[in-house]
Design a protein around this motif. Structure first.
Motif, PDB file in Angstrom:
ATOM      1  N   GLU A 166      -4.544  -9.311  -6.474  1.00 42.44           N
ATOM      2  CA  GLU A 166      -3.281  -9.786  -7.051  1.00 42.44           C
ATOM      3  C   GLU A 166      -2.244 -10.244  -6.026  1.00 42.44           C
ATOM      4  OE1 GLU A 166      -2.436 -10.340 -10.200  1.00 42.44           O
ATOM      5  OE2 GLU A 166      -4.419  -9.745 -10.873  1.00 42.44           O
ATOM      6  N   GLN A 167      -2.234  -9.607  -4.852  1.00 46.34           N
ATOM      7  CA  GLN A 167      -1.228  -9.924  -3.822  1.00 46.34           C
ATOM      8  C   GLN A 167       0.189  -9.978  -4.406  1.00 46.34           C
ATOM      9  OE1 GLN A 167      -2.486 -13.300  -1.463  1.00 46.34           O
ATOM     10  NE2 GLN A 167      -4.603 -12.613  -1.470  1.00 46.34           N
ATOM     11  N   PRO A 168       0.646  -8.878  -5.010  1.00 52.47           N
ATOM     12  CA  PRO A 168       1.939  -8.868  -5.708  1.00 52.47           C
ATOM     13  C   PRO A 168       3.108  -8.589  -4.756  1.00 52.47           C
ATOM     14  CG  PRO A 168       0.929  -6.732  -5.924  1.00 52.47           C
ATOM     15  CD  PRO A 168      -0.012  -7.561  -5.085  1.00 52.47           C
ATOM     16  N   TYR A 169       3.141  -9.297  -3.655  1.00 57.54           N
ATOM     17  CA  TYR A 169       4.104  -8.965  -2.601  1.00 57.54           C
ATOM     18  C   TYR A 169       5.518  -9.437  -2.924  1.00 57.54           C
ATOM     19  CZ  TYR A 169      -0.459  -8.357  -0.453  1.00 57.54           C
ATOM     20  OH  TYR A 169      -1.755  -7.976  -0.211  1.00 57.54           O
ATOM     21  N   ASP A 170       5.649 -10.205  -4.017  1.00 55.73           N
ATOM     22  CA  ASP A 170       6.984 -10.646  -4.453  1.00 55.73           C
ATOM     23  C   ASP A 170       7.446  -9.896  -5.699  1.00 55.73           C
ATOM     24  OD1 ASP A 170       5.115 -11.757  -6.178  1.00 55.73           O
ATOM     25  OD2 ASP A 170       6.082 -13.724  -6.289  1.00 55.73           O
ATOM     26  N   CYS A 171       6.800  -8.759  -5.997  1.00 58.30           N
ATOM     27  CA  CYS A 171       7.140  -7.974  -7.189  1.00 58.30           C
ATOM     28  C   CYS A 171       7.709  -6.617  -6.779  1.00 58.30           C
ATOM     29  CB  CYS A 171       5.896  -7.743  -8.056  1.00 58.30           C
ATOM     30  SG  CYS A 171       5.176  -9.254  -8.706  1.00 58.30           S
ATOM     31  N   VAL A 219       0.849  -1.198   0.000  1.00 64.04           N
ATOM     32  CA  VAL A 219       0.000   0.000   0.000  1.00 64.04           C
ATOM     33  C   VAL A 219       0.881   1.245   0.000  1.00 64.04           C
ATOM     34  CG1 VAL A 219      -1.636   1.367   1.355  1.00 64.04           C
ATOM     35  CG2 VAL A 219      -1.996  -1.093   1.089  1.00 64.04           C
ATOM     36  N   ASP A 220       1.897   1.246   0.841  1.00 64.33           N
ATOM     37  CA  ASP A 220       2.802   2.396   0.927  1.00 64.33           C
ATOM     38  C   ASP A 220       3.523   2.631  -0.398  1.00 64.33           C
ATOM     39  OD1 ASP A 220       4.372   4.456   2.468  1.00 64.33           O
ATOM     40  OD2 ASP A 220       6.004   3.105   1.915  1.00 64.33           O
ATOM     41  N   GLN A 221       4.024   1.545  -1.008  1.00 61.71           N
ATOM     42  CA  GLN A 221       4.747   1.693  -2.279  1.00 61.71           C
ATOM     43  C   GLN A 221       3.849   2.282  -3.358  1.00 61.71           C
ATOM     44  OE1 GLN A 221       6.513  -2.030  -3.437  1.00 61.71           O
ATOM     45  NE2 GLN A 221       8.163  -1.893  -1.936  1.00 61.71           N
ATOM     46  N   LEU A 222       2.656   1.736  -3.526  1.00 55.10           N
ATOM     47  CA  LEU A 222       1.779   2.212  -4.600  1.00 55.10           C
ATOM     48  C   LEU A 222       1.256   3.617  -4.318  1.00 55.10           C
ATOM     49  CD1 LEU A 222      -0.123  -1.064  -5.515  1.00 55.10           C
ATOM     50  CD2 LEU A 222       1.655   0.107  -6.832  1.00 55.10           C
ATOM     51  N   THR A 223       1.088   3.962  -3.056  1.00 52.36           N
ATOM     52  CA  THR A 223       0.690   5.331  -2.714  1.00 52.36           C
ATOM     53  C   THR A 223       1.797   6.301  -3.128  1.00 52.36           C
ATOM     54  OG1 THR A 223      -0.657   4.529  -0.868  1.00 52.36           O
ATOM     55  CG2 THR A 223      -0.006   6.852  -0.832  1.00 52.36           C
ATOM     56  N   ARG A 224       3.038   5.925  -2.899  1.00 57.70           N
ATOM     57  CA  ARG A 224       4.164   6.780  -3.275  1.00 57.70           C
ATOM     58  C   ARG A 224       4.330   6.848  -4.794  1.00 57.70           C
ATOM     59  NH1 ARG A 224       9.415   4.984  -0.707  1.00 57.70           N
ATOM     60  NH2 ARG A 224      10.092   6.961  -1.578  1.00 57.70           N
ATOM     61  N   ILE A 238      -1.567  -3.875 -14.867  1.00 54.72           N
ATOM     62  CA  ILE A 238      -1.489  -3.015 -16.052  1.00 54.72           C
ATOM     63  C   ILE A 238      -2.464  -1.839 -15.913  1.00 54.72           C
ATOM     64  CG2 ILE A 238      -3.223  -4.179 -17.501  1.00 54.72           C
ATOM     65  CD1 ILE A 238       0.290  -3.135 -18.690  1.00 54.72           C
ATOM     66  N   ALA A 239      -3.549  -2.026 -15.153  1.00 53.36           N
ATOM     67  CA  ALA A 239      -4.547  -0.969 -14.964  1.00 53.36           C
ATOM     68  C   ALA A 239      -4.051   0.142 -14.032  1.00 53.36           C
ATOM     69  CB  ALA A 239      -5.848  -1.563 -14.420  1.00 53.36           C
ATOM     70  N   LEU A 240      -2.918  -0.094 -13.346  1.00 57.81           N
ATOM     71  CA  LEU A 240      -2.318   0.937 -12.503  1.00 57.81           C
ATOM     72  C   LEU A 240      -1.566   1.969 -13.338  1.00 57.81           C
ATOM     73  CD1 LEU A 240      -0.555  -1.399  -9.899  1.00 57.81           C
ATOM     74  CD2 LEU A 240      -2.729  -0.216  -9.546  1.00 57.81           C
ATOM     75  N   LEU A 241      -1.263   1.612 -14.580  1.00 55.77           N
ATOM     76  CA  LEU A 241      -0.262   2.343 -15.338  1.00 55.77           C
ATOM     77  C   LEU A 241      -0.860   3.245 -16.418  1.00 55.77           C
ATOM     78  CD1 LEU A 241       2.251  -0.618 -15.831  1.00 55.77           C
ATOM     79  CD2 LEU A 241       2.022   0.945 -13.877  1.00 55.77           C
ATOM     80  N   LYS A 242      -0.100   4.291 -16.709  1.00 56.12           N
ATOM     81  CA  LYS A 242      -0.438   5.196 -17.804  1.00 56.12           C
ATOM     82  C   LYS A 242       0.364   4.852 -19.050  1.00 56.12           C
ATOM     83  CE  LYS A 242      -0.772  10.200 -18.617  1.00 56.12           C
ATOM     84  NZ  LYS A 242      -0.507  11.528 -18.019  1.00 56.12           N
ATOM     85  N   ALA A 243       1.638   4.454 -18.857  1.00 58.73           N
ATOM     86  CA  ALA A 243       2.486   4.108 -20.005  1.00 58.73           C
ATOM     87  C   ALA A 243       3.696   3.312 -19.533  1.00 58.73           C
ATOM     88  CB  ALA A 243       2.954   5.369 -20.728  1.00 58.73           C
ATOM     89  N   ILE A 244       4.220   2.486 -20.461  1.00 61.96           N
ATOM     90  CA  ILE A 244       5.457   1.735 -20.251  1.00 61.96           C
ATOM     91  C   ILE A 244       6.372   2.057 -21.431  1.00 61.96           C
ATOM     92  CG2 ILE A 244       6.528  -0.554 -20.124  1.00 61.96           C
ATOM     93  CD1 ILE A 244       3.861  -1.613 -19.036  1.00 61.96           C
ATOM     94  N   HIS A 245       7.607   2.430 -21.147  1.00 63.09           N
ATOM     95  CA  HIS A 245       8.565   2.765 -22.191  1.00 63.09           C
ATOM     96  C   HIS A 245       9.764   1.827 -22.074  1.00 63.09           C
ATOM     97  CE1 HIS A 245       6.341   6.530 -22.882  1.00 63.09           C
ATOM     98  NE2 HIS A 245       6.274   6.608 -21.569  1.00 63.09           N
ATOM     99  N   SER A 246       9.909   0.940 -23.082  1.00 61.92           N
ATOM    100  CA  SER A 246      10.997  -0.047 -23.041  1.00 61.92           C
ATOM    101  C   SER A 246      11.301  -0.533 -24.448  1.00 61.92           C
ATOM    102  CB  SER A 246      10.585  -1.244 -22.174  1.00 61.92           C
ATOM    103  OG  SER A 246      11.556  -2.267 -22.233  1.00 61.92           O
ATOM    104  N   ASP A 247      12.584  -0.886 -24.683  1.00 63.97           N
ATOM    105  CA  ASP A 247      12.934  -1.479 -25.973  1.00 63.97           C
ATOM    106  C   ASP A 247      13.048  -3.000 -25.877  1.00 63.97           C
ATOM    107  OD1 ASP A 247      15.288  -1.834 -24.569  1.00 63.97           O
ATOM    108  OD2 ASP A 247      16.563  -0.733 -25.969  1.00 63.97           O
ATOM    109  N   ASP A 248      12.677  -3.565 -24.723  1.00 65.28           N
ATOM    110  CA  ASP A 248      12.744  -5.013 -24.517  1.00 65.28           C
ATOM    111  C   ASP A 248      11.489  -5.395 -23.729  1.00 65.28           C
ATOM    112  OD1 ASP A 248      13.650  -7.656 -24.319  1.00 65.28           O
ATOM    113  OD2 ASP A 248      15.708  -7.043 -23.897  1.00 65.28           O
ATOM    114  N   PRO A 249      10.424  -5.824 -24.407  1.00 67.69           N
ATOM    115  CA  PRO A 249       9.089  -5.841 -23.814  1.00 67.69           C
ATOM    116  C   PRO A 249       8.897  -6.716 -22.579  1.00 67.69           C
ATOM    117  CG  PRO A 249       9.069  -6.821 -26.009  1.00 67.69           C
ATOM    118  CD  PRO A 249      10.412  -6.199 -25.821  1.00 67.69           C
ATOM    119  N   GLY A 266       8.242  -2.944  -6.366  1.00 69.25           N
ATOM    120  CA  GLY A 266       7.318  -1.836  -6.543  1.00 69.25           C
ATOM    121  C   GLY A 266       5.851  -2.211  -6.515  1.00 69.25           C
ATOM    122  N   SER A 267       5.553  -3.473  -6.222  1.00 67.26           N
ATOM    123  CA  SER A 267       4.169  -3.981  -6.107  1.00 67.26           C
ATOM    124  C   SER A 267       3.382  -3.914  -7.412  1.00 67.26           C
ATOM    125  CB  SER A 267       3.388  -3.206  -5.017  1.00 67.26           C
ATOM    126  OG  SER A 267       4.098  -3.178  -3.806  1.00 67.26           O
ATOM    127  N   ALA A 268       4.059  -3.692  -8.539  1.00 67.86           N
ATOM    128  CA  ALA A 268       3.363  -3.520  -9.816  1.00 67.86           C
ATOM    129  C   ALA A 268       3.545  -4.761 -10.687  1.00 67.86           C
ATOM    130  CB  ALA A 268       3.901  -2.295 -10.552  1.00 67.86           C
TER     131      ALA A 268
END
Length: 199
Positions: free
Chosen positions: A145-150, A92-97, A161-172, A152-154
């Motif tokens: 999801e209980q993403p406690y092993d990820c 909760v703290d990580q995603l709030t930040r 994916i619904a938490l995000l606005k955009a992902i920028h990467s050259d290696d998907p 940044g919790s994402a």
């Protein structure tokens, strides 16, 4: 024609195991015995690189005839490392930040082949823009999801994916934990080509 060396993934991450399986190469998994505690003042990219190499080297020391993959990922929020939350409250703290902000997920990869002296490590940074998230959205996501092993919790490969606005990467696949474009390239350099049949 020389036989293909054994391939070992030096990681206990089920996400990395699932990703490496996409290359359709036979491989084993070995748990690296590495202390993942950040060093004082260590930048997230340096931490990820150090740990990827340390994991690869530790496993390679036990399997000197193999090609070993080590990997690590650290969420970088303005130079501060954000690791795996481990608990609901920390998630909760990580995603709030992270709400409404951009973080860089520093994904590090190391490939080693002790028998030939091959050792290379590189970064696959991923810029991730988070939406502005309400407390209710964060709670709903974490309960499902209980993403406690990820880091940044994402967990972007599912509801995260619904938490995000955009992902920028050259290696998907880098955000999931193993950049497969770079992995395939380093494996070729080490003597294993996913597109060549094993002798």
């Amino acid at each position: 024609m020389p036989s293909m060396p054994p391939l070992i993934l030096g990681s206990t991450s089920r996400y990395r195991r699932e990703l490496l399986a996409r290359l359709r190469l036979p491989f084993d998994v070995a748990a690296p015995a590495v202390d993942e505690t950040p060093q004082p003042g260590e930048l997230p990219a340096d931490l990820a690189m150090r740990l990827a190499l340390a994991k690869g080297r530790e496993v390679a020391a036990r399997h000197p005839d193999a090609v070993v993959i080590g990997a690590d990922q650290v969420c970088d929020l303005d130079g501060e490392p954000i690791g795996k939350p481990g608990t609901h409250a920390r998630a909760v703290d990580q995603l709030t930040r992270l709400s409404g902000r951009t973080a860089v997920f520093q994904t590090a990869l190391a490939v080693l082949r002790p028998a030939t002296g091959f050792e290379r490590a590189l970064l696959a940074p991923v810029r991730v823009q988070f939406r502005v998230l309400s407390a209710a959205e964060i709670e709903h996501y974490l309960r499902l999801e209980q993403p406690y092993d990820c880091a940044g919790s994402a967990k972007c490969e599912t509801l995260g994916i619904a938490l995000l606005k955009a992902i920028h990467s050259d290696d998907p696949t880098a955000l999931v934990g193993l950049p497969l474009i770079r992995t395939a390239a380093l494996l070729r350099e080490a003597g294993i080509d996913p597109l060549q049949p094993a002798p």
